[in-house]
Scaffold this motif. Sequence first.
Motif, short mmCIF file in Angstrom:
data_model
loop_
_atom_site.label_atom_id
_atom_site.label_comp_id
_atom_site.label_asym_id
_atom_site.label_seq_id
_atom_site.Cartn_x
_atom_site.Cartn_y
_atom_site.Cartn_z
N TYR A 50 -7.61 6.15 2.96
CA TYR A 50 -8.59 5.96 1.89
C TYR A 50 -9.96 6.44 2.34
N SER A 51 -10.34 6.14 3.58
CA SER A 51 -11.64 6.60 4.08
C SER A 51 -11.66 8.12 4.20
N TYR A 91 -3.44 2.67 5.24
CA TYR A 91 -4.11 2.84 3.95
C TYR A 91 -5.62 2.94 4.14
N ASP A 92 -6.20 2.06 4.94
CA ASP A 92 -7.66 2.07 5.13
C ASP A 92 -8.12 3.41 5.72
N TYR A 93 -7.34 3.93 6.67
CA TYR A 93 -7.71 5.22 7.26
C TYR A 93 -7.62 6.34 6.23
N TRP A 141 0.87 -1.18 0.00
CA TRP A 141 0.00 0.00 0.00
C TRP A 141 0.90 1.23 0.00
N ASN A 182 -8.78 4.61 13.76
CA ASN A 182 -7.47 3.98 13.67
C ASN A 182 -6.90 3.68 15.05
N GLN A 222 -1.61 -1.72 5.76
CA GLN A 222 -3.03 -1.70 5.38
C GLN A 222 -3.86 -0.83 6.32
N ARG A 223 -3.54 -0.83 7.62
CA ARG A 223 -4.33 -0.03 8.55
C ARG A 223 -4.23 1.46 8.21
#
Length: 252
Positions: free
Chosen positions: A206-207, A202-204, A140, A221, A199-200
């Motif tokens: 991205y959101s 990235y997920d934050y 990511w 997060n 990934q954690r």
Amino acid sequence: MISCKKEIVIDYHEADSRYVVEGNISATGSEIRVSKTNAMDNNSTGSDVDNATVVITGDDGTRATIPFVRNGYYRSKFKAVAGTEYLLEVDVDGHHFSSTSTMQRTPKMNEFRLVRKKMLTERYLFGDLRLQDIPNETNWYFMHIYRNGIGYRWAVMKDDKNPNKELQQLFTFFRDGEKGSDVLQDGDVLKIVIRAIDQRAYDYLYSMQQMSSTGTNPIDNFTGGCLGYFSAYNEIEYHQSFYYSDVVEDEE
């Protein structure tokens, strides 16, 4: 000409102040900022917190208490090692917040071009960034372009479309003929920062990128109820001065 004015009352609800933790650890050191949100009628952007206890622990047995420096910032030369998962813990006024992030390997940039492309009936200037994906693992990335030292464009990307090969990220800069302060000028200095993140993170991010279209807040997060995120990352930087003579036409 007739003008009028009307007082508009905004019906908003007061919300409790919340802690905000923005933390990172990299190959060069650690930096964490702790602050609190302010009331809507308070013009300042946040309140710095200088009495927190900030600790980072690696699953390789390393551990460091990150000292307070100034203005809500806690900094240390405690560095991250690729493949190690780090736990950030922040204790302040009886609250405990924690988050984890795994340090990634160093990303690699193949090319950055200034490209003019036609989109429907208009032509736009793009920044065309090419990365060489880190092989044999899921990756990511976070990419941030600065213009004369000020944030200009950013994006996140994962390698699911072309794993182990070249990845492309197009940044929309502006439309042909557009005016205003957002338009690049000859001599502007661009700094491209590329981070390999987990990934954690990235997920934050991205959101957060989707906030304008979804009308929602970023995902949590941290445990404990604070805002913000923690990221362990490796990064590279690339610098380039902008000139219209360097723009290439792309007819694809």
